[in-house]
Design an enzyme around this catalytic site. Structure first.
Site, mmCIF file in Angstrom:
data_model
loop_
_atom_site.group_PDB
_atom_site.id
_atom_site.type_symbol
_atom_site.label_atom_id
_atom_site.label_comp_id
_atom_site.label_asym_id
_atom_site.label_seq_id
_atom_site.Cartn_x
_atom_site.Cartn_y
_atom_site.Cartn_z
ATOM 1 N N ASN A 1 0.824 -1.202 0.000
ATOM 2 C CA ASN A 1 0.000 0.000 0.000
ATOM 3 C C ASN A 1 0.865 1.261 0.000
ATOM 4 O O ASN A 1 1.957 1.294 0.577
ATOM 5 C CB ASN A 1 -1.017 0.007 1.150
ATOM 6 C CG ASN A 1 -0.425 -0.217 2.522
ATOM 7 O OD1 ASN A 1 0.638 -0.804 2.654
ATOM 8 N ND2 ASN A 1 -1.121 0.244 3.545
ATOM 9 N N GLU B 1 0.201 5.254 0.673
ATOM 10 C CA GLU B 1 -0.780 6.247 1.124
ATOM 11 C C GLU B 1 -0.415 7.646 0.629
ATOM 12 O O GLU B 1 0.592 7.841 -0.055
ATOM 13 C CB GLU B 1 -0.893 6.175 2.646
ATOM 14 C CG GLU B 1 -1.398 4.794 3.077
ATOM 15 C CD GLU B 1 -1.607 4.658 4.579
ATOM 16 O OE1 GLU B 1 -1.113 5.508 5.347
ATOM 17 O OE2 GLU B 1 -2.275 3.670 4.977
ATOM 18 N N GLU C 1 -3.172 -4.156 -3.285
ATOM 19 C CA GLU C 1 -3.656 -4.892 -4.454
ATOM 20 C C GLU C 1 -3.614 -4.029 -5.716
ATOM 21 O O GLU C 1 -3.473 -4.546 -6.821
ATOM 22 C CB GLU C 1 -5.073 -5.403 -4.210
ATOM 23 C CG GLU C 1 -5.181 -6.451 -3.107
ATOM 24 C CD GLU C 1 -5.335 -5.861 -1.705
ATOM 25 O OE1 GLU C 1 -5.009 -4.676 -1.507
ATOM 26 O OE2 GLU C 1 -5.781 -6.591 -0.808
ATOM 27 N N CYS D 1 -10.033 -5.610 0.776
ATOM 28 C CA CYS D 1 -11.239 -4.774 0.833
ATOM 29 C C CYS D 1 -12.111 -5.042 -0.398
ATOM 30 O O CYS D 1 -11.693 -5.692 -1.357
ATOM 31 C CB CYS D 1 -10.864 -3.296 0.948
ATOM 32 S SG CYS D 1 -10.282 -2.554 -0.583
ATOM 33 N N CYS E 1 -10.755 -3.987 -3.768
ATOM 34 C CA CYS E 1 -9.637 -4.806 -4.227
ATOM 35 C C CYS E 1 -10.085 -6.198 -4.665
ATOM 36 O O CYS E 1 -9.465 -6.807 -5.530
ATOM 37 C CB CYS E 1 -8.565 -4.859 -3.156
ATOM 38 S SG CYS E 1 -7.728 -3.261 -3.011
HETATM 39 N N1 THU Z 1 -5.294 -1.792 2.629
HETATM 40 C C1 THU Z 1 -4.750 -2.488 1.597
HETATM 41 O O1 THU Z 1 -3.649 -2.166 1.132
HETATM 42 N N2 THU Z 1 -5.450 -3.540 1.089
HETATM 43 C C2 THU Z 1 -6.641 -3.984 1.573
HETATM 44 O O2 THU Z 1 -7.245 -4.854 0.980
HETATM 45 C C3 THU Z 1 -7.166 -3.410 2.824
HETATM 46 C C4 THU Z 1 -6.578 -2.101 3.230
HETATM 47 C C5 THU Z 1 -4.564 -0.621 3.140
HETATM 48 C C6 THU Z 1 -5.192 0.707 2.797
HETATM 49 C C7 THU Z 1 -4.607 1.604 3.850
HETATM 50 O O3 THU Z 1 -3.359 2.087 3.384
HETATM 51 C C8 THU Z 1 -4.387 0.689 5.049
HETATM 52 O O4 THU Z 1 -4.501 -0.643 4.556
HETATM 53 C C9 THU Z 1 -5.393 0.882 6.172
HETATM 54 O O5 THU Z 1 -6.700 0.797 5.696
#
Ligand code: THU
Length: 130
Positions: free
Chosen positions: A45, A47, A58, A89, A92
């Site tokens: 991830n 941000e 993902e 999520c 994703c």
């Molecule tokens: N996150 C992901 O990278 N993938 C997921 O399927 C769930 C959430 C990340 C997004 C954010 O940067 C952090 O987890 C907290 O939500």
């Protein structure tokens, strides 16, 4: 078709998780997937100061999949900072479905689970051709 080496996918997911840029949530995520040609693609991830623009792990994986030659996703493992299996999520799941379909296996605490269970009756490319 390559044999699925779940331990290797888990190790690759944990390794890429360490590259995450998650200064806001402090929740690094890593994901690794086996591709139909045998290679492994990964993502973490990333941000953003504009919080809603953060990219899930993902997203990076799917971008890497396409950038390195495409193919179908066969099996995937997503982890949190402890290396625990993480549920993707909703958005994703849709991203992964596009490139792996119902047969894509996703590792869960209950074992490998097909995308047809993770995202039942999914909307996908086939719906646009009917
Ligand atoms: N996150 C992901 O990278 N993938 C997921 O399927 C769930 C959430 C990340 C997004 C954010 O940067 C952090 O987890 C907290 O939500």
């Amino acid at each position: 078709m390559s044999e699925i080496n779940w331990d290797l996918l888990h190790a690759e997911a944990k390794a890429i998780m360490k590259k995450a840029y998650a200064p806001y949530s402090k929740f690094p995520v890593g994901v690794a997937a086996l591709v139909s040609d045998g290679r492994i693609v990964t993502g973490c991830n990333v941000e953003n100061a504009s919080y809603g623009l953060g990219l899930c792990a993902e997203c990076g994986l799917v971008s890497n999949l396409t950038a390195t030659g495409g193919g179908r996703l066969i099996a995937a493992v997503c982890v949190d900072s402890q290396g625990n299996f993480l549920s993707p999520c909703g958005r994703c799941r849709q991203l992964l479905f596009e490139h792996g379909g119902n047969e894509l296996l996703f590792m869960t605490p209950d074992g490998p689970t097909p995308m047809s269970t993770m995202l039942p009756w999914a909307f996908g490319p086939d719906n646009l051709t009917s």
